[in-house]
Design a protein around this motif. Structure first.
Motif, PDB file in Angstrom:
ATOM      1  N   UNK A  41       0.657 -27.020 -17.495  1.00  0.00           N
ATOM      2  CA  UNK A  41       1.387 -25.952 -18.172  1.00  0.00           C
ATOM      3  C   UNK A  41       2.532 -26.591 -18.939  1.00  0.00           C
ATOM      4  N   UNK A  42       3.784 -26.258 -18.619  1.00  0.00           N
ATOM      5  CA  UNK A  42       4.909 -26.831 -19.356  1.00  0.00           C
ATOM      6  C   UNK A  42       5.614 -27.952 -18.605  1.00  0.00           C
ATOM      7  N   UNK A  43       5.126 -28.320 -17.454  1.00  0.00           N
ATOM      8  CA  UNK A  43       5.694 -29.446 -16.711  1.00  0.00           C
ATOM      9  C   UNK A  43       5.017 -30.720 -17.220  1.00  0.00           C
ATOM     10  N   UNK A  44       5.830 -31.738 -17.498  1.00  0.00           N
ATOM     11  CA  UNK A  44       5.305 -33.003 -17.991  1.00  0.00           C
ATOM     12  C   UNK A  44       5.398 -34.076 -16.913  1.00  0.00           C
ATOM     13  N   UNK A  45       4.471 -35.033 -16.989  1.00  0.00           N
ATOM     14  CA  UNK A  45       4.449 -36.185 -16.093  1.00  0.00           C
ATOM     15  C   UNK A  45       4.235 -37.429 -16.929  1.00  0.00           C
ATOM     16  N   UNK A  46       4.781 -38.548 -16.461  1.00  0.00           N
ATOM     17  CA  UNK A  46       4.568 -39.829 -17.126  1.00  0.00           C
ATOM     18  C   UNK A  46       4.518 -40.928 -16.075  1.00  0.00           C
ATOM     19  N   UNK A  47       3.570 -41.820 -16.232  1.00  0.00           N
ATOM     20  CA  UNK A  47       3.461 -42.972 -15.343  1.00  0.00           C
ATOM     21  C   UNK A  47       4.406 -44.058 -15.834  1.00  0.00           C
ATOM     22  N   UNK A  48       5.026 -44.761 -14.888  1.00  0.00           N
ATOM     23  CA  UNK A  48       5.907 -45.874 -15.244  1.00  0.00           C
ATOM     24  C   UNK A  48       6.045 -46.805 -14.053  1.00  0.00           C
ATOM     25  N   UNK A  49       6.719 -47.905 -14.285  1.00  0.00           N
ATOM     26  CA  UNK A  49       7.018 -48.843 -13.209  1.00  0.00           C
ATOM     27  C   UNK A  49       8.404 -48.548 -12.664  1.00  0.00           C
ATOM     28  N   UNK A  86      14.458 -34.845 -14.985  1.00  0.00           N
ATOM     29  CA  UNK A  86      13.478 -35.803 -14.492  1.00  0.00           C
ATOM     30  C   UNK A  86      13.719 -36.118 -13.024  1.00  0.00           C
ATOM     31  N   UNK A  87      12.620 -36.211 -12.290  1.00  0.00           N
ATOM     32  CA  UNK A  87      12.661 -36.711 -10.918  1.00  0.00           C
ATOM     33  C   UNK A  87      11.426 -37.589 -10.723  1.00  0.00           C
ATOM     34  N   UNK A  88      11.449 -38.376  -9.659  1.00  0.00           N
ATOM     35  CA  UNK A  88      10.286 -39.185  -9.319  1.00  0.00           C
ATOM     36  C   UNK A  88       9.436 -38.379  -8.354  1.00  0.00           C
ATOM     37  N   UNK A  89       8.167 -38.240  -8.678  1.00  0.00           N
ATOM     38  CA  UNK A  89       7.221 -37.533  -7.808  1.00  0.00           C
ATOM     39  C   UNK A  89       6.482 -38.602  -6.995  1.00  0.00           C
ATOM     40  N   UNK A  90       6.572 -38.531  -5.688  1.00  0.00           N
ATOM     41  CA  UNK A  90       6.001 -39.554  -4.804  1.00  0.00           C
ATOM     42  C   UNK A  90       4.618 -39.182  -4.283  1.00  0.00           C
ATOM     43  N   UNK A  91       3.996 -38.156  -4.823  1.00  0.00           N
ATOM     44  CA  UNK A  91       2.695 -37.702  -4.345  1.00  0.00           C
ATOM     45  C   UNK A  91       1.607 -38.747  -4.626  1.00  0.00           C
ATOM     46  N   UNK A  92       0.976 -39.223  -3.570  1.00  0.00           N
ATOM     47  CA  UNK A  92      -0.134 -40.167  -3.722  1.00  0.00           C
ATOM     48  C   UNK A  92      -1.314 -39.487  -4.423  1.00  0.00           C
ATOM     49  N   UNK A  93      -1.516 -38.203  -4.137  1.00  0.00           N
ATOM     50  CA  UNK A  93      -2.603 -37.459  -4.795  1.00  0.00           C
ATOM     51  C   UNK A  93      -2.380 -37.386  -6.300  1.00  0.00           C
ATOM     52  N   UNK A  94      -1.137 -37.122  -6.722  1.00  0.00           N
ATOM     53  CA  UNK A  94      -0.831 -37.046  -8.151  1.00  0.00           C
ATOM     54  C   UNK A  94      -1.007 -38.421  -8.809  1.00  0.00           C
ATOM     55  N   UNK A 103      -4.143 -48.185 -17.425  1.00  0.00           N
ATOM     56  CA  UNK A 103      -2.926 -48.623 -16.736  1.00  0.00           C
ATOM     57  C   UNK A 103      -3.088 -49.994 -16.078  1.00  0.00           C
ATOM     58  N   UNK A 104      -4.309 -50.518 -16.034  1.00  0.00           N
ATOM     59  CA  UNK A 104      -4.582 -51.768 -15.322  1.00  0.00           C
ATOM     60  C   UNK A 104      -3.796 -52.980 -15.830  1.00  0.00           C
ATOM     61  N   UNK A 105      -3.435 -53.066 -17.112  1.00  0.00           N
ATOM     62  CA  UNK A 105      -2.609 -54.218 -17.508  1.00  0.00           C
ATOM     63  C   UNK A 105      -1.229 -54.235 -16.826  1.00  0.00           C
ATOM     64  N   UNK A 106      -0.754 -53.073 -16.372  1.00  0.00           N
ATOM     65  CA  UNK A 106       0.574 -52.983 -15.781  1.00  0.00           C
ATOM     66  C   UNK A 106       0.555 -52.824 -14.263  1.00  0.00           C
ATOM     67  N   UNK A 107      -0.508 -52.235 -13.741  1.00  0.00           N
ATOM     68  CA  UNK A 107      -0.579 -51.944 -12.307  1.00  0.00           C
ATOM     69  C   UNK A 107      -1.935 -52.359 -11.758  1.00  0.00           C
ATOM     70  N   UNK A 108      -1.942 -52.807 -10.511  1.00  0.00           N
ATOM     71  CA  UNK A 108      -3.195 -53.231  -9.875  1.00  0.00           C
ATOM     72  C   UNK A 108      -4.123 -52.057  -9.593  1.00  0.00           C
ATOM     73  N   UNK A 109      -3.539 -50.944  -9.183  1.00  0.00           N
ATOM     74  CA  UNK A 109      -4.329 -49.774  -8.786  1.00  0.00           C
ATOM     75  C   UNK A 109      -3.367 -48.600  -8.610  1.00  0.00           C
ATOM     76  N   UNK A 110      -3.890 -47.406  -8.297  1.00  0.00           N
ATOM     77  CA  UNK A 110      -2.995 -46.272  -8.025  1.00  0.00           C
ATOM     78  C   UNK A 110      -2.133 -46.498  -6.780  1.00  0.00           C
ATOM     79  N   UNK A 111      -2.491 -47.494  -5.979  1.00  0.00           N
ATOM     80  CA  UNK A 111      -1.725 -47.798  -4.766  1.00  0.00           C
ATOM     81  C   UNK A 111      -0.653 -48.864  -4.995  1.00  0.00           C
TER      82      UNK A 111
END
Length: 141
Positions: A41-49, A86-94, A103-111
């Motif tokens: 909807x109107x909530x945004x998310x962004x992946x980062x380190x 902005x807040x950090x969302x710690x949900x493993x499911x998300x 995202x693999x050039x920056x992170x090994x996996x979702x874990x």
């Protein structure tokens, strides 16, 4: 334009344009970077380190300004002007839901412990155009 039409146009722009600019404050000055956004909807998310400057900036001041949706075709293009908290969302499911192979050039996996999700709660969302006499249209939150 009705409120539903404005909201529909904003959601369509968010759906069709994943890349936008995200501004934070660094050293009491604006600091802007391009980010890839996901939306619900109107909530945004962004992946980062968690090792990036933006994390320190958000901890000091959690407010952001985002521009997303401009197609670059010229005057009159519609885009979204988004102010949020902005807040950090710690949900493993998300983290798993938003994970892509890109995202693999920056992170090994979702874990990967450095992979985190920024969650932007909207404060003000406006549909913008660059047409003369066309005022911004605010989405009722």
């Amino acid at each position: 334009m009705s409120q539903q039409e404005v909201r529909t146009k904003v959601e369509k722009l968010l759906e069709n344009h994943a890349v936008g600019t995200m501004a934070t404050i660094k050293g009491n000055k604006p600091h802007t970077r391009f980010m890839t956004f996901f939306h619900d909807n109107l909530k945004l998310y962004a992946a980062t380190s968690k090792e990036t400057d933006k994390i320190e900036e958000i901890e000091a001041n959690p407010y952001t300004h985002i521009l997303i949706g401009y197609g670059g075709d010229g005057y009159g293009d519609e885009y979204v002007d988004y102010q949020g908290k902005v807040s950090v969302n710690h949900s493993e499911d998300l983290k798993k839901k938003l994970w892509t192979e890109k995202m693999e050039p920056w992170f090994e996996s979702p874990d990967d412990p450095n992979y985190i999700i920024l969650e932007m709660e909207p404060i003000q969302v406006r549909l913008m155009t660059n047409q003369v006499g066309d005022e911004p249209k605010e989405v009722e939150l």
